[in-house]
Design a protein around this motif. Structure first.
Motif, PDB file in Angstrom:
ATOM      1  N   LEU A 102     -19.864  -8.151  38.609  1.00 50.85           N
ATOM      2  CA  LEU A 102     -18.704  -8.690  39.322  1.00 50.85           C
ATOM      3  C   LEU A 102     -17.612  -9.134  38.352  1.00 50.85           C
ATOM      4  CD1 LEU A 102     -20.274 -10.798  42.223  1.00 50.85           C
ATOM      5  CD2 LEU A 102     -18.783  -8.803  42.441  1.00 50.85           C
ATOM      6  N   ASN A 154     -13.329   2.336  38.625  1.00 48.29           N
ATOM      7  CA  ASN A 154     -12.977   1.592  37.422  1.00 48.29           C
ATOM      8  C   ASN A 154     -12.703   2.534  36.266  1.00 48.29           C
ATOM      9  OD1 ASN A 154     -14.128   0.299  34.710  1.00 48.29           O
ATOM     10  ND2 ASN A 154     -13.323  -1.375  35.954  1.00 48.29           N
ATOM     11  N   SER A 165     -12.727  -6.035  30.143  1.00 43.50           N
ATOM     12  CA  SER A 165     -13.340  -5.447  31.325  1.00 43.50           C
ATOM     13  C   SER A 165     -14.146  -4.210  30.961  1.00 43.50           C
ATOM     14  CB  SER A 165     -12.267  -5.081  32.355  1.00 43.50           C
ATOM     15  OG  SER A 165     -12.815  -4.361  33.441  1.00 43.50           O
ATOM     16  N   PHE A 203     -16.049  -5.806  36.560  1.00 46.53           N
ATOM     17  CA  PHE A 203     -15.125  -5.043  37.407  1.00 46.53           C
ATOM     18  C   PHE A 203     -13.934  -5.904  37.835  1.00 46.53           C
ATOM     19  CE2 PHE A 203     -19.085  -2.597  38.188  1.00 46.53           C
ATOM     20  CZ  PHE A 203     -18.631  -1.350  37.795  1.00 46.53           C
ATOM     21  N   GLY A 204     -14.164  -7.190  38.039  1.00 44.37           N
ATOM     22  CA  GLY A 204     -13.095  -8.065  38.516  1.00 44.37           C
ATOM     23  C   GLY A 204     -11.998  -8.330  37.503  1.00 44.37           C
ATOM     24  N   THR A 257     -13.827  -3.285  42.428  1.00 43.18           N
ATOM     25  CA  THR A 257     -14.396  -4.636  42.501  1.00 43.18           C
ATOM     26  C   THR A 257     -14.965  -4.919  43.881  1.00 43.18           C
ATOM     27  OG1 THR A 257     -12.734  -5.370  40.899  1.00 43.18           O
ATOM     28  CG2 THR A 257     -13.925  -7.081  42.097  1.00 43.18           C
ATOM     29  N   ALA A 310     -18.016   2.207  42.506  1.00 47.57           N
ATOM     30  CA  ALA A 310     -17.361   1.146  41.736  1.00 47.57           C
ATOM     31  C   ALA A 310     -17.110   1.600  40.307  1.00 47.57           C
ATOM     32  CB  ALA A 310     -18.221  -0.119  41.758  1.00 47.57           C
TER      33      ALA A 310
END
Length: 396
Positions: free
Chosen positions: A281, A224, A314, A284-285, A381, A220
């Motif tokens: 969450l 990102n 972010s 990353f979202g 995400t 993840a």
């Protein structure tokens, strides 16, 4: 030596993070054109050496973390400041392609030993399981590095030249950062120090579950980071390719830094109501949401501003989650090595991302390139969501 109050440790480390990031990672963004004009070196050499430094940071990431666990953050971060000073002095005093590349390799060591990963592990050795708040405050300082050093680098290059600017930066690392690390990290002494401040509870993950969690979070983080590094390196030309004028593109790119700082300040104010997994969450979202809204609104001017703000927010929160999620899942024992393992793929992809995105922009339109980046952000995400579903007890 009596242990210093935590606020002094954080403020001291905060100053070294501003200097450390500003004189290494962010330095080239302001000085690359001056270096090229005065030396005639190609962009491939100038930026290739920087990519090599990031690649080296990734390759040694695990070993660096293990070293912090064994001998303590104080010694490692002092060594990092020394590497930065020697590397910058070498490039500034002897401007030559060979010394330039060697200098950047030393800065690669410095970026691993004296910036966030090392600082997070050092704070954990001092504070223990409750280091999340300290990490949040520290990232608030680090977020100012580009805001401070881009204009400072530009001003110094105009008045004393890029080589003397690097010599001045070497002095900052040698005479400010190194002594501060010696002073404020006296309690960051490795395994024994970590055991004194760790909670009695043992980490809840071990064996196959531990490996799975590390793999998911590292993936993840890497996906990102791939997007953030690629877009950051091409922010202004990307916005121009989407149809915005040069001054508009610069304005929107400039929103990213303040958004990072604002998101970290928000986390300090209200983050106590979120678990590290929930924070991850959200962090990353926000990135795929930023890209999706930008595309759905037709890459318009208001959408571009919203994208820049969410994009910066972010990254600001991901930095905190990078320190907080492993601390919750794996505890303080071996935290430096765990952070090193998790960071390695991210650092390696960061080294390749600007070149990969440049090649992508040469094949497809900026709009399509941004959507492909958004797909990578969405995948990051989903990996974070997968980790949360595997360990719901940590998400509540």
């Amino acid at each position: 030596m009596t242990r210093l109050p935590l606020w002094i440790v954080i403020c001291g480390l905060g100053l070294t993070q501003i200097i450390g990031w500003g004189t290494t990672y962010y330095m080239l963004g302001a000085l690359s054109q001056d270096i090229a004009l005065s030396t005639g070196w190609s962009g491939t050499l100038i930026f290739g050496a920087f990519s090599g430094a990031l690649l080296l940071s990734g390759v040694i990431s695990r070993r660096g973390g293990r070293l912090i666990d064994r001998i303590g953050g104080q010694r490692v971060m002092m060594a990092g400041s020394l590497c930065a000073a020697v590397g910058l002095a070498l490039m500034g005093a002897f401007p030559h392609p060979v010394t330039y590349c060697i200098g950047w390799l030393l800065l690669g060591l410095a970026m691993r030993f004296a910036t966030y990963d090392a600082a997070f592990a050092s704070l954990t050795q001092i504070v223990g399981q409750g280091a999340r708040r300290a990490i949040s405050y520290l990232t608030l300082f680090g977020g100012l590095a580009s805001t401070v050093f881009w204009p400072v680098s530009h001003y110094l290059a105009l008045n004393i030249g890029w080589s003397h600017t690097l010599l001045a930066y070497a002095a900052l690392n040698l005479f400010i950062c190194l002594p501060i690390h010696w002073l404020v990290l006296h309690a960051a002494r490795g395994d024994r120090a970590a055991e004194r401040v760790s909670d009695s509870a043992t980490p809840s993950l071990a064996g196959r579950g531990r490996l799975m969690a590390i793999t998911l979070f590292a993936t993840a983080l890497a996906l990102n980071g791939l997007v953030f590094s690629a877009i950051s390196a091409h922010a202004v030309p990307l916005f121009q390719g989407l149809g915005f004028a040069g001054n508009e593109a610069v304005f929107m790119a400039a929103l990213i830094g303040p958004s990072q700082v604002a998101s970290r300040l928000g986390e300090i104010l209200i983050g106590r109501h979120l678990t590290p997994m929930q924070l991850g969450l959200i962090a990353f979202g926000l990135l795929p949401v930023a890209v999706g809204l930008f595309a759905l609104m037709g890459f318009s001017w208001p959408a571009a501003i919203g994208f820049a703000v969410l994009y910066g927010a972010s990254n600001g929160l991901v930095t905190i989650a990078k320190g907080a999620v492993p601390l919750m899942l794996f505890g303080t024992k071996g935290y430096g090595e765990v952070l090193g393992v998790i960071s390695a793929p991210n650092l390696i992809l960061n080294a390749a991302a600007p070149l990969l995105f440049s090649l992508l922009l040469g094949v497809v339109s900026p709009q399509v390139s941004l959507l492909i980046a958004g797909a990578s952000a969405l995948a990051s995400t989903l990996f974070m969501l997968w980790l949360t579903r595997l360990h719901p007890q940590h998400a509540q």
